[in-house]
Design a protein around this motif. Structure first.
Motif, PDB file in Angstrom:
ATOM      1  N   LYS A   1       0.986  -1.203  -0.059  1.00 20.11           N
ATOM      2  CA  LYS A   1      -0.096  -0.049  -0.039  1.00 20.11           C
ATOM      3  C   LYS A   1       0.649   1.091  -0.147  1.00 20.11           C
ATOM      4  CE  LYS A   1      -3.964   2.085   2.312  1.00 20.11           C
ATOM      5  NZ  LYS A   1      -4.990   1.993   3.606  1.00 20.11           N
ATOM      6  N   GLN A   2       2.047   1.318   0.811  1.00 23.35           N
ATOM      7  CA  GLN A   2       2.854   2.526   0.895  1.00 23.35           C
ATOM      8  C   GLN A   2       3.108   2.717  -0.278  1.00 23.35           C
ATOM      9  OE1 GLN A   2       3.591   4.506   3.909  1.00 23.35           O
ATOM     10  NE2 GLN A   2       4.016   5.705   1.934  1.00 23.35           N
TER      11      GLN A   2
ATOM     12  N   ASN B   1       3.286   6.135  -2.502  1.00 22.72           N
ATOM     13  CA  ASN B   1       4.480   6.972  -3.168  1.00 22.72           C
ATOM     14  C   ASN B   1       4.623   7.014  -4.695  1.00 22.72           C
ATOM     15  OD1 ASN B   1       5.565   7.006  -0.634  1.00 22.72           O
ATOM     16  ND2 ASN B   1       6.585   5.075  -0.599  1.00 22.72           N
ATOM     17  N   GLN B   2       4.207   5.879  -5.449  1.00 27.25           N
ATOM     18  CA  GLN B   2       4.225   5.989  -6.754  1.00 27.25           C
ATOM     19  C   GLN B   2       3.160   7.025  -7.271  1.00 27.25           C
ATOM     20  OE1 GLN B   2       5.130   2.853  -9.401  1.00 27.25           O
ATOM     21  NE2 GLN B   2       5.873   1.477  -7.541  1.00 27.25           N
ATOM     22  N   ALA B   3       1.962   7.072  -6.739  1.00 29.97           N
ATOM     23  CA  ALA B   3       0.894   8.067  -7.230  1.00 29.97           C
ATOM     24  C   ALA B   3       1.466   9.269  -6.902  1.00 29.97           C
ATOM     25  CB  ALA B   3      -0.190   7.910  -6.220  1.00 29.97           C
ATOM     26  N   TYR B   4       2.009   9.632  -5.600  1.00 29.63           N
ATOM     27  CA  TYR B   4       2.675  11.031  -5.337  1.00 29.63           C
ATOM     28  C   TYR B   4       3.692  11.368  -6.385  1.00 29.63           C
ATOM     29  CZ  TYR B   4       5.335  14.657  -3.013  1.00 29.63           C
ATOM     30  OH  TYR B   4       5.830  15.646  -2.682  1.00 29.63           O
ATOM     31  N   ILE B   5       4.593  10.466  -6.906  1.00 33.57           N
ATOM     32  CA  ILE B   5       5.634  10.911  -7.783  1.00 33.57           C
ATOM     33  C   ILE B   5       5.198  11.151  -9.287  1.00 33.57           C
ATOM     34  CG2 ILE B   5       7.507   9.874  -8.978  1.00 33.57           C
ATOM     35  CD1 ILE B   5       8.538   8.616  -6.472  1.00 33.57           C
ATOM     36  N   GLU B   6       4.172  10.369  -9.490  1.00 34.89           N
ATOM     37  CA  GLU B   6       3.416  10.385 -10.908  1.00 34.89           C
ATOM     38  C   GLU B   6       2.644  12.062 -10.953  1.00 34.89           C
ATOM     39  OE1 GLU B   6       1.741   7.265 -13.602  1.00 34.89           O
ATOM     40  OE2 GLU B   6       3.762   7.383 -12.628  1.00 34.89           O
ATOM     41  N   VAL B   7       1.759  12.007 -10.033  1.00 33.17           N
ATOM     42  CA  VAL B   7       1.037  13.333  -9.947  1.00 33.17           C
ATOM     43  C   VAL B   7       2.165  14.549  -9.802  1.00 33.17           C
ATOM     44  CG1 VAL B   7      -0.518  14.854  -8.601  1.00 33.17           C
ATOM     45  CG2 VAL B   7      -0.809  12.263  -9.038  1.00 33.17           C
TER      46      VAL B   7
ATOM     47  N   PRO C   1       1.939  12.689   7.066  1.00 31.54           N
ATOM     48  CA  PRO C   1       3.069  11.806   6.918  1.00 31.54           C
ATOM     49  C   PRO C   1       2.835  10.591   6.223  1.00 31.54           C
ATOM     50  CG  PRO C   1       2.104  12.051   9.264  1.00 31.54           C
ATOM     51  CD  PRO C   1       1.144  12.455   8.352  1.00 31.54           C
ATOM     52  N   MET C   2       2.098  10.449   5.320  1.00 31.69           N
ATOM     53  CA  MET C   2       1.354   9.584   4.427  1.00 31.69           C
ATOM     54  C   MET C   2       2.623   8.811   3.310  1.00 31.69           C
ATOM     55  SD  MET C   2      -1.616  10.562   1.758  1.00 31.69           S
ATOM     56  CE  MET C   2      -1.318   9.772   0.379  1.00 31.69           C
ATOM     57  N   ILE C   3       3.481   9.970   2.946  1.00 29.49           N
ATOM     58  CA  ILE C   3       4.562   9.726   1.800  1.00 29.49           C
ATOM     59  C   ILE C   3       5.988   9.632   2.334  1.00 29.49           C
ATOM     60  CG2 ILE C   3       5.531  10.673  -0.111  1.00 29.49           C
ATOM     61  CD1 ILE C   3       2.773   9.809  -0.657  1.00 29.49           C
TER      62      ILE C   3
ATOM     63  N   ARG D   1       9.382  12.233  -1.345  1.00 33.06           N
ATOM     64  CA  ARG D   1       9.004  13.604  -1.121  1.00 33.06           C
ATOM     65  C   ARG D   1      10.149  14.251  -1.672  1.00 33.06           C
ATOM     66  NH1 ARG D   1       6.498  14.160   4.303  1.00 33.06           N
ATOM     67  NH2 ARG D   1       4.475  13.850   3.323  1.00 33.06           N
ATOM     68  N   GLN D   2      11.361  14.024  -1.394  1.00 33.29           N
ATOM     69  CA  GLN D   2      12.544  14.668  -1.893  1.00 33.29           C
ATOM     70  C   GLN D   2      12.546  14.428  -3.341  1.00 33.29           C
ATOM     71  OE1 GLN D   2      14.898  16.079  -0.403  1.00 33.29           O
ATOM     72  NE2 GLN D   2      14.727  15.495   1.888  1.00 33.29           N
TER      73      GLN D   2
END
Lengths: 192, 192
Positions: free
Chosen positions: A53-54, A58-64, A114-116, A121-122
């Motif tokens: 799930k994590q 993370n991948q959703a974050y990076i993609e967006v 703190p979800m990512i 994030r970096q």
DNA sequence: CATTAAAAAATGAACGTTCATTCTTTTTTT
DNA sequence: AAAAAAAGAATGAACGTTCATTTTTTAATG
């Protein structure tokens, strides 16, 4: 015509479902089973595309984040005039946040919880380099206040998120004139 | 000397533990058992003070928001000059966010996620009225741009949260001079 | 083109754990 | 000794993840 593999479609559906559900319920209140259902997929299938799930988050974050950066610097040329370039980037970002509301909300949630993973994030932070470089040039040319990029960002780009949030909640409407007013505030905040 | 009842102490300990753990793990990743442990209390005891986990979060939010508002308008008099009053409020808010980091982080997380009931969120919103009234007067006196309070807030108060976040992550230091620089950006953004 | 067998992708059910909440008992206060 | 407050253990539901199996795809063969 770009060829899009079938598994790429499923991956995208999963990321999209994740973004939508996390926006509405928050990360930890979004079960994998619901993500699977929204993407028309079995829960087990998620683990063919993502480690856990994590990793999915993370991948959703990076993609967006990366699609955000692409928008931000569309039609921007590093040799533009400082104010012209700044306005272009600022408007690009505002347009992105107002048009791609789901993506913008997701980023806002990722950046304030703190979800990512810190690592991811970096990763997403790198993309702003051209804007920082533009500000540096603006300082050299005496057009921009000699402030740290953090302050410049805080008073120009960051406020857009607030306007998006209030519009989402139906508290105000951000139309073209409002956007021009907001831009003028942003530029006045940092111009010398 | 204010008399503080024993149960008030426990209630406060529970709210404090909630804020701390939610800041570090997020709301849904914070188990009641850990909140209880940090407050030196049995899990069951929480339910003597709060209806359930959601109620605990809502009450923490309202409590923190109200302490925020108290700080924000300390030493502010409604008949102050507009710029003087604005600077006072702005500095109060900045000081609060930099000193009461836990509280500020908690508010930021509450305001950017679906963890708080919409009702409690409305409740917390009321408190800003004096600032909005001050801006209205500033507009009448031709000192402040004729923008909606949302835009004014977005470009003056909201950016402080970003500076707090970056300081928390150790990316920058917000000292007294930086605060003055930030204030000047805020005022320039909205002054006529 | 049709057949088929091996490989890949996908599935639903099941597992073990964790959690919010409650229940019964114990401790503290009045 | 009665009432109030607090405790720890118990409960049932929900979750992330895995496993055994089925379905679909691929590609080699006649």
């Amino acid at each position: 015509m770009k060829a899009v593999s079938k598994s790429q479609i499923k991956r995208d559906a999963l990321l999209k479902a994740t973004i939508c559900l996390v926006n509405n319920n928050g990360f930890h209140a979004t079960p994998m089973s619901k993500i699977a259902k929204m993407a028309n997929v079995s829960p087990a299938t998620i683990y063919l595309y993502f480690k856990n799930k994590q990793d999915l988050a993370n991948q959703a974050y990076i993609e967006v984040k990366s699609s955000f950066s692409n928008c931000a610097f569309k039609d921007f040329e590093p040799n533009m005039g400082v104010e012209e370039g700044f306005k272009k980037i600022w408007m690009n970002i505002a347009t992105f946040k107002l048009k791609e509301v789901d993506h913008a909300m997701f980023l806002s949630q990722c950046d304030n919880t703190p979800m990512i993973d810190e690592e991811s994030r970096q990763e997403g932070l790198k993309h702003l380099q051209p804007l920082i470089a533009l500000w540096e040039r603006g300082k050299e040319e005496g057009l921009v206040k000699p402030f740290s990029p953090f302050i410049l960002y805080a008073f120009t780009v960051y406020p857009i998120s607030f306007l998006l949030n209030t519009e989402m909640k139906g508290w105000c409407k951000v139309d073209k004139p409002a956007l021009e007013r907001a831009y003028s505030a942003a530029w006045d905040a940092i111009k010398l």
